[in-house]
Design an enzyme around this catalytic site. Structure first.
Site, short mmCIF file in Angstrom:
data_model
loop_
_atom_site.label_atom_id
_atom_site.label_comp_id
_atom_site.label_asym_id
_atom_site.label_seq_id
_atom_site.Cartn_x
_atom_site.Cartn_y
_atom_site.Cartn_z
CD GLU A 1 -2.59 3.60 -2.16
OE1 GLU A 1 -1.95 3.25 -1.15
OE2 GLU A 1 -3.54 4.41 -2.14
CD GLU B 1 1.50 1.86 4.15
OE1 GLU B 1 0.97 2.92 4.50
OE2 GLU B 1 0.90 0.96 3.51
#
Length: 365
Positions: free
Chosen positions: A136, A141
């Site tokens: 990932e 974020e």
């Protein structure tokens, strides 16, 4: 000052990208933006958020995912008009590309606005379908009212953010953690924080947003962020190719090779993902929520005044994917995986807890 050892300056940690020329292989833009994405269509059973990721049809009818006719840009948002009853969840959106992109790819996301606000947990990332196998890559974020973007890798065991002196460059980014193994440290991952307040939240929006560039190369994973006023001509011109050697020092770099993160071992072709959840494992963790917000995450926000979500939206001009010349990097699957394995499983609490503490010490917040 005792918290300073928990976060290292990347001035002694990053290596610059060697630079490769890539040709455009996919473009998500304009009226057809959403054609290449699948909608999750289920409640957030992935990160325990107080959110329902609606279907494509519901997203369209409730205007949670649409192309703004005046700007021709994609809007992805949280419901900011409905009074949600107690013990229910608020509607929002999570979308995943139908196609996947292998090592030798670059994806360029041009955004004018990103979601922010108390209880809000947005991300733009990439993941292999059978996570954690295949890895990932978190390009963007944040949670709640933090002011800086964080980037990370989450992988199978054996992937590390290398910090050897042979790969040093000067930058002011911050390393929060170096072990990328998703099974370690509650899936903290190896996390880098962008020191620029233009990389997230209200300042990002007021500055006209910017462009995120992520390179998944044999040499490692590199991420750049360019505020709107300094976007390189090679990107702003929306050309059919991109040369990463012209982009300067990445904000985050995870070198491949011995002592680092072997890209071919830890990364399989990636789906790109946009998602906005609420509260959950990260934003709703009491020690994280209380750093930048008051009250109770669910009671005061999710089921509170819906207007608190007026800023909880992505405004995306385009996402362009480029492939290394001579390599077939596109895996055309036809449908993105909605399996429980294909998602962001951020333990995620520790990086921002540590960053907030260091920010307090140095007076950044």
């Amino acid at each position: 000052m005792k918290f300073a050892s928990a976060v290292l300056y990347l001035g002694s940690a990053l290596c610059a990208s060697a630079g490769t020329t890539y040709k455009m292989v996919q473009e998500y833009e304009g009226q057809t933006f959403f054609d290449g994405w699948d909608f999750y269509g289920n409640f957030d059973n992935l990160t325990h958020g107080d959110a329902i990721f609606v279907s494509a049809s519901e997203a369209s009818t409730s205007s949670l995912a649409y192309v703004n006719p005046s700007t021709n840009r994609a809007i992805i948002k949280v419901d900011n008009t409905t009074q949600v009853p107690f013990n229910e969840k608020r509607n929002t959106v999570r979308i995943t590309t139908k196609d996947r992109y292998a090592v030798g790819s670059v994806w360029v996301a041009d955004m004018y606005h990103v979601p922010y606000g108390c209880s809000v947990w947005p991300a733009f990332w990439a993941s292999a379908p059978n996570w954690p196998a295949g890895g990932e890559i978190d390009t963007f974020e944040g949670v709640n009212q933090v002011t800086r973007n964080q980037m990370a890798l989450h992988t199978t065991p054996g992937c590390t953010l290398r910090q050897d002196k042979s790969s040093l460059t000067q930058t002011s980014s911050l390393i929060n953690s170096t072990n990328c193994d998703s099974a370690a440290n509650e899936n903290e991952g190896c996390v880098v924080t962008d020191p620029s307040t233009q990389s997230y939240g209200e300042v990002f929006a007021n500055s006209g947003g910017g462009v995120f560039v992520t390179e998944l190369a044999e040499s490692g994973v590199s991420i750049w962020f360019f505020p709107r006023d300094v976007v390189p001509d090679s990107i702003s011109s929306n050309g059919s190719s991109i040369d990463t050697s012209t982009l300067g020092t990445p904000v985050a770099n995870f070198p491949s090779g011995p002592g680092g993160c072997d890209v071919n071992q830890h990364f399989e072709p990636q789906n790109l993902i946009f998602g906005i959840t609420l509260c959950g494992d990260f934003a709703g963790a009491p020690n994280v929520f209380s750093e930048t917000c008051s009250g109770k995450c669910y009671n005061d926000y999710v089921i509170g005044d819906p207007s608190v979500y007026n800023n909880a939206y992505f405004d995306v001009a385009s996402v362009r994917v480029y492939g290394q010349s001579g390599k077939d990097v596109v895996v055309r699957t036809g449908a993105a995986s909605n399996s429980a394995a294909s998602h962001k499983r951020d333990g995620g609490v520790l990086p921002l807890v540590v960053f907030a503490l260091v920010s307090f010490v140095f007076g950044w917040m």
